[in-house]
Write a protein that holds these residues in place. Sequence first.
Motif, short mmCIF file in Angstrom:
data_model
loop_
_atom_site.label_atom_id
_atom_site.label_comp_id
_atom_site.label_asym_id
_atom_site.label_seq_id
_atom_site.Cartn_x
_atom_site.Cartn_y
_atom_site.Cartn_z
N LEU A 58 26.00 -32.64 -80.97
CA LEU A 58 26.58 -31.31 -81.08
C LEU A 58 26.60 -30.84 -82.53
N LEU A 59 26.99 -31.72 -83.44
CA LEU A 59 27.00 -31.34 -84.85
C LEU A 59 25.60 -31.00 -85.35
N ALA A 69 24.50 -27.36 -86.81
CA ALA A 69 23.91 -27.24 -88.14
C ALA A 69 22.51 -26.64 -88.07
N ALA A 70 21.71 -27.07 -87.12
CA ALA A 70 20.34 -26.55 -87.00
C ALA A 70 20.35 -25.07 -86.64
N GLY A 74 20.07 -18.67 -90.76
CA GLY A 74 19.90 -18.34 -92.18
C GLY A 74 18.45 -18.10 -92.53
N ALA A 75 17.56 -18.92 -91.93
CA ALA A 75 16.14 -18.73 -92.21
C ALA A 75 15.64 -17.39 -91.68
N THR A 81 11.44 -26.21 -82.35
CA THR A 81 11.56 -27.29 -83.34
C THR A 81 12.96 -27.88 -83.34
N VAL A 82 13.98 -26.99 -83.31
CA VAL A 82 15.36 -27.46 -83.29
C VAL A 82 15.62 -28.28 -82.03
N LEU A 83 15.09 -27.86 -80.91
CA LEU A 83 15.31 -28.57 -79.65
C LEU A 83 14.70 -29.97 -79.69
#
Length: 390
Positions: free
Chosen positions: A32-33, A37-38, A44-45, A92-94
């Motif tokens: 979860l963290l 964060a991602a 932000g990106a 990518t995050v996944l």
Amino acid sequence: MSPHGSRPDPAARPGLPWRGSLRLRLTAVFGLLFFIAAAAVLAGAVILVRNSMQYSLDIVFSPDHASDSDAGTKSIIMDSMRRNLLTKGGLTVLVVGVLATTAGWLVSGRLLRPLHQITSTAERIAGRTLHRRIALDLPPGEVKRLADAFDQMLDRLDSAFAGQERFIANAAHELKTPLVINRTLVEVAMNQRDVPPETRQLGAHLLAVNARHERLIDALLTLARAEDALTDRVPLDLAGICAAVIEAAGPEAAQEEVRMAQRLAPARTVGDPILLEQLIRNLVENAVRHNRRGGHLEVTTRHGARGAQVEVTNTGAVISAHEIPVLFEPFRRLTDRIGSARGSGLGLSIVRAVAQAHGGDAVAVPRPGGGLTVCVTLPARAGSAGARRR
């Protein structure tokens, strides 16, 4: 019958097998963290890229000379960039999140391995094996200090129990020796020819008191041995032991005019034959001794859902359900209600101690109309019918 306290089923409440797993919770927190964060980094990106693209497009398409077609092209470029970044960035995050969660599962398992070792040792100790130690091979740290403190506590407990066993053995010897001497002296005095009848009657009373004291000491030794670790475990059938005990109790039952019935089906288990014979003997003798004249008792052996079972039911005084837990303890008797003054108050305490030493339990419930039903459940012998049903 000396009532035996009943306890609720100690089985755990139904639930999912992974419920309460510290490793699973740590993995969930790690995952979860990471996703939070991602997601923040991706957001932000997107903002940074959008601002950069907006600045670059403003230079290419000067606002002072931009036409309507240029504005539309600019909007299309911005939307395409945003969708492309969100789609590829989200994938990518996944993927990385799944890999990070898997790594968290593996890392948490390794971090919790010393705790599993401590838990396994504690579970073995709960099975009355005080000779084991954790002996955790780790650098100094919080977990190492916990394991060493646990080992030191076990050393003290082991020494205390060893001293208790020595005390029990010495006390038994010191108590039984004078009783044997007293019994011998009384018997010799009673066998003389010129002994008056009053003296013979007094001698008979002294022998009865002496015999009661010997039985009390034997019962205490049995109770102490039952609460210690079992060293002798052999396959056996409770039905065979019950048959022999019932036959031995026949004369006493006939004297009390108690009718005995038996329904003995195979009930195979593994345990100490001497202790299990004492368990069944206590059940049957209590059922006879604390019965009413002309009453009856029934002994049943079977394979229940939880293992091999022996059940003894007798008639007698009416006993309330709230009185049974009180009489679970040693030397607690309902003298004024069921005439248990003849017993030592240890019979069913020994039954419970022996059953628990074998990994089983004993429960008691009042019988409608008076009397008690005591059921002892022991782990079924591997390969028996009861074990297959389980």
